[in-house]
Motif scaffolding. Structure first.
Motif, PDB file in Angstrom:
ATOM      1  N   ARG A   1      41.429  42.398  42.883  1.00 10.88           N
ATOM      2  CA  ARG A   1      41.918  41.051  42.603  1.00 10.88           C
ATOM      3  C   ARG A   1      40.766  40.077  42.407  1.00 10.88           C
ATOM      4  O   ARG A   1      40.767  39.257  41.473  1.00 10.88           O
ATOM      5  CB  ARG A   1      42.805  40.570  43.758  1.00 10.88           C
ATOM      6  CG  ARG A   1      43.365  39.153  43.560  1.00 10.88           C
ATOM      7  CD  ARG A   1      43.914  38.610  44.863  1.00 10.88           C
ATOM      8  NE  ARG A   1      42.843  38.469  45.857  1.00 10.88           N
ATOM      9  CZ  ARG A   1      43.063  38.274  47.154  1.00 10.88           C
ATOM     10  NH1 ARG A   1      44.293  38.256  47.630  1.00 10.88           N
ATOM     11  NH2 ARG A   1      42.046  38.152  47.983  1.00 10.88           N
ATOM     12  N   ASP A   2      39.754  40.167  43.285  1.00  9.17           N
ATOM     13  CA  ASP A   2      38.649  39.215  43.223  1.00  9.17           C
ATOM     14  C   ASP A   2      37.851  39.354  41.943  1.00  9.17           C
ATOM     15  O   ASP A   2      37.496  38.341  41.314  1.00  9.17           O
ATOM     16  CB  ASP A   2      37.726  39.405  44.434  1.00  9.17           C
ATOM     17  CG  ASP A   2      38.357  38.945  45.734  1.00  9.17           C
ATOM     18  OD1 ASP A   2      39.399  38.266  45.687  1.00  9.17           O
ATOM     19  OD2 ASP A   2      37.818  39.287  46.809  1.00  9.17           O
ATOM     20  N   PHE A   3      37.543  40.599  41.528  1.00  8.84           N
ATOM     21  CA  PHE A   3      36.668  40.708  40.356  1.00  8.84           C
ATOM     22  C   PHE A   3      37.424  40.623  39.042  1.00  8.84           C
ATOM     23  O   PHE A   3      36.846  40.229  38.025  1.00  8.84           O
ATOM     24  CB  PHE A   3      35.784  41.962  40.431  1.00  8.84           C
ATOM     25  CG  PHE A   3      36.367  43.251  39.926  1.00  8.84           C
ATOM     26  CD1 PHE A   3      36.437  43.518  38.570  1.00  8.84           C
ATOM     27  CD2 PHE A   3      36.809  44.226  40.807  1.00  8.84           C
ATOM     28  CE1 PHE A   3      36.945  44.729  38.098  1.00  8.84           C
ATOM     29  CE2 PHE A   3      37.315  45.427  40.356  1.00  8.84           C
ATOM     30  CZ  PHE A   3      37.398  45.683  38.993  1.00  8.84           C
ATOM     31  N   VAL A   4      38.719  40.927  39.039  1.00  2.27           N
ATOM     32  CA  VAL A   4      39.496  40.827  37.804  1.00  2.27           C
ATOM     33  C   VAL A   4      40.003  39.406  37.571  1.00  2.27           C
ATOM     34  O   VAL A   4      39.931  38.882  36.451  1.00  2.27           O
ATOM     35  CB  VAL A   4      40.679  41.819  37.826  1.00  2.27           C
ATOM     36  CG1 VAL A   4      41.626  41.566  36.651  1.00  2.27           C
ATOM     37  CG2 VAL A   4      40.166  43.252  37.783  1.00  2.27           C
ATOM     38  N   GLU A   5      40.509  38.779  38.611  1.00  3.30           N
ATOM     39  CA  GLU A   5      41.187  37.490  38.442  1.00  3.30           C
ATOM     40  C   GLU A   5      40.499  36.327  39.145  1.00  3.30           C
ATOM     41  O   GLU A   5      40.920  35.178  38.997  1.00  3.30           O
ATOM     42  CB  GLU A   5      42.624  37.606  38.948  1.00  3.30           C
ATOM     43  CG  GLU A   5      43.452  38.604  38.144  1.00  3.30           C
ATOM     44  CD  GLU A   5      44.877  38.769  38.619  1.00  3.30           C
ATOM     45  OE1 GLU A   5      45.711  39.225  37.812  1.00  3.30           O
ATOM     46  OE2 GLU A   5      45.171  38.441  39.788  1.00  3.30           O
TER      47      GLU A   5
END
Length: 260
Positions: free
Chosen positions: A207-211
């Protein structure tokens, strides 16, 4: 960045292997960036199976490992040179001289890091880089706070990474504190990046690196800036994504000619 959500590791391994097979067939001397850890194993298993079936030839290909521990003796079973050989390159017909790794045993580590950068450039750069991601969002061993423009260099591991990797050693006391790793700038030079993440323990990092924002605190977020980054995740790793339904819809309706 393309996010593909698949049922499990078997499907992920097959899809990534499809991309690598397509690359090697159209460019026999392809340069592959090779990651270690548990995430790439289904890819290596699938590629080895295709080689054994007689349909895939790696004899002209090159492989470059992402990283290496500092201070492990030559031939140590958990050195990444040995892991790459054991899990992939010894299972196909890639020439041993065409498999490269950073030298974590060099007396002059700074010179060894530059030599590794030069070796990658000498073969024309990496065509397809395989990646996993740490629970804190690191790729390679670019820990939180790494420069987004960094090149191959020595890094100090944070304790969480040492704990995560202790399962490969007799105890955490045996896990080295330092590594030599390709930098984020080095990784970004690859023409295609394929990152694999599986399991609920990776959901927050995904979640952190994609969004999330592009920031040094989450090294993998730099992939948002890559022109051809493919993120392959299972349902558990995708469980925190806000746009998961959109990613599924996009992939289900993707034009066939686009490929991976």
């Amino acid at each position: 960045m393309e996010v593909v959500i698949l049922p499990g590791t078997k499907q992920i391994g097959a899809l990534a292997a499809d991309a690598i097979e397509s690359l090697v067939r159209r460019k026999p001397n392809a340069v592959l960036g090779l990651a270690t850890g548990s995430s790439p194993l289904p890819i290596y298993d699938e590629l080895a199976s295709r080689y054994e079936a007689g349909g895939l030839d790696f004899s002209q290909a090159h492989g470059f490992a992402l990283d290496e521990y500092v201070g492990l003796e030559a031939g140590h079973p958990e050195s990444y040179r040995e892991v790459i050989r054991r899990e992939f390159t010894n299972r196909v017909n890639i020439k041993p001289d065409n498999v490269h790794g950073p030298d974590g045993a060099a007396e002059d580590l700074e010179a060894a890091c530059q030599a590794y950068e030069d070796a990658i450039k000498a073969v024309g750069g990496v065509d397809l880089q395989i990646l996993g991601v740490g629970t804190d969002g690191h790729i390679g061993f670019n820990e939180p706070g790494s420069s987004l423009a960094s090149r191959t260099r020595i890094k100090t591991l944070i304790e969480q990474t040492r704990k995560d990797n202790a399962r490969f050693f007799d105890s955490i006391d045996d896990v080295p504190h330092h590594v030599v790793t390709q930098g984020l700038g080095t990784i970004m030079d690859a023409r295609h990046v394929v990152l694999v993440a599986t399991g609920a323990q990776k959901a927050q990092a995904v979640r952190d690196f994609v969004e999330g924002p592009v920031a040094a605190i989450c090294a993998a977020s730099i992939l948002q800036m890559h022109p051809h980054a493919t993120i392959l995740v299972d349902e558990a790793a995708a469980s925190s994504l806000k746009l998961a339904d959109y990613y599924r819809h996009t992939y289900d309706n993707k034009p066939e000619w686009q490929g991976l």
